[in-house]
Design an enzyme around this catalytic site. Structure first.
Site, PDB file in Angstrom:
ATOM      1  N   HIS A 139      14.562   4.274   7.882  1.00 57.22           N
ATOM      2  CA  HIS A 139      13.793   4.578   8.766  1.00 57.22           C
ATOM      3  C   HIS A 139      14.591   4.275  10.052  1.00 57.22           C
ATOM      4  CE1 HIS A 139      10.062   3.988   6.392  1.00 57.22           C
ATOM      5  NE2 HIS A 139      10.678   3.118   6.078  1.00 57.22           N
TER       6      HIS A 139
ATOM      7  N   ASN B 204      16.690  -4.368 -16.504  1.00 56.31           N
ATOM      8  CA  ASN B 204      15.836  -5.713 -16.615  1.00 56.31           C
ATOM      9  C   ASN B 204      14.499  -5.820 -15.605  1.00 56.31           C
ATOM     10  OD1 ASN B 204      15.438  -8.631 -17.417  1.00 56.31           O
ATOM     11  ND2 ASN B 204      17.723  -8.701 -17.363  1.00 56.31           N
TER      12      ASN B 204
END
Length: 213
Positions: free
Chosen positions: A126, A96
């Site tokens: 990270h 979508n």
């Protein structure tokens, strides 16, 4: 697309990324070029009208790692990804509006998967400590994500790295998935938790209520 790791130089930043080891994207000209090409193809795909199926299919072949011939994903406008080449799609997949896939690791999407608007598949992370994270100068890590067959990812949910969403599962709208989701379950919330299990077969009442005449 076959796993590239066996053919890459052992110490390259790209190898490290695909193996989930610390790497720095800007230090590898191959990764920089792959991202540049992906940006161009994503912009190209977004500009092609959905009615132009053949043209969109050709662009998807160039962008993504693997597609099922004759059953390409239906992707609405606003789709974003880092590389594209590390994403594989099964049959009969619907994506979508405004879906983001960070494919710094291999992202596998199975058959008959429904992905709601504003969903994020976040295949990167990270370091937690700021001294190691170090802004744009520190290391990052690529993460794999597997979305198995017949999964429905509700609007606005986030799937974090190194997660498998089991076959037939439903992830509720706005959920943040931080651990693997069992097959045939419904999860929701932040972080996502088990709401209920889905029976192997639908009830007669469910069949009647959901049959398109």
């Amino acid at each position: 697309m076959e796993d590239e790791r066996a053919t890459l130089p052992p110490g390259s930043q790209k190898t490290r990324m695909l193996e989930g080891r610390p790497y720095h994207q800007g230090r590898d000209p191959v990764l920089v070029e792959e991202r540049r090409v992906a940006r161009r193809l994503v912009e190209q795909l977004d500009a092609i009208p959905v009615e132009e199926g053949e043209q969109r299919a050709e662009t998807m072949k160039d962008l993504f790692g693997s597609l099922v011939e004759g059953s390409y994903p239906w992707i609405e406008r606003g789709f974003k990804c880092d590389f594209g080449r590390y994403i594989t799609f099964g049959r009969d997949v619907y994506v979508n509006y405004n879906v983001t896939i960070i494919d710094c690791g291999y992202i596998k999407i199975g058959d008959r998967v429904l992905i709601g608007p504003n969903v994020s598949l976040l295949g990167a992370t990270h370091p937690i400590h700021p001294a190691l994270r170090n802004g744009t100068q520190g290391a990052e890590f690529g993460c794999r994500i597997t979305i198995c067959d017949d999964v429905w990812l509700g609007a606005g949910c986030m799937i974090l790295g190194n997660i498998t969403v089991g076959a037939g599962a439903v992830v509720g709208a706005g959920a943040v998935v931080t651990r693997d989701v069992e097959p045939m379950t419904v999860v929701a919330g932040t972080p996502a938790k088990l709401i209920r299990r889905i029976p192997a077969e639908p009830t007669t009442a469910e069949v009647q209520a959901h049959t398109v005449l």
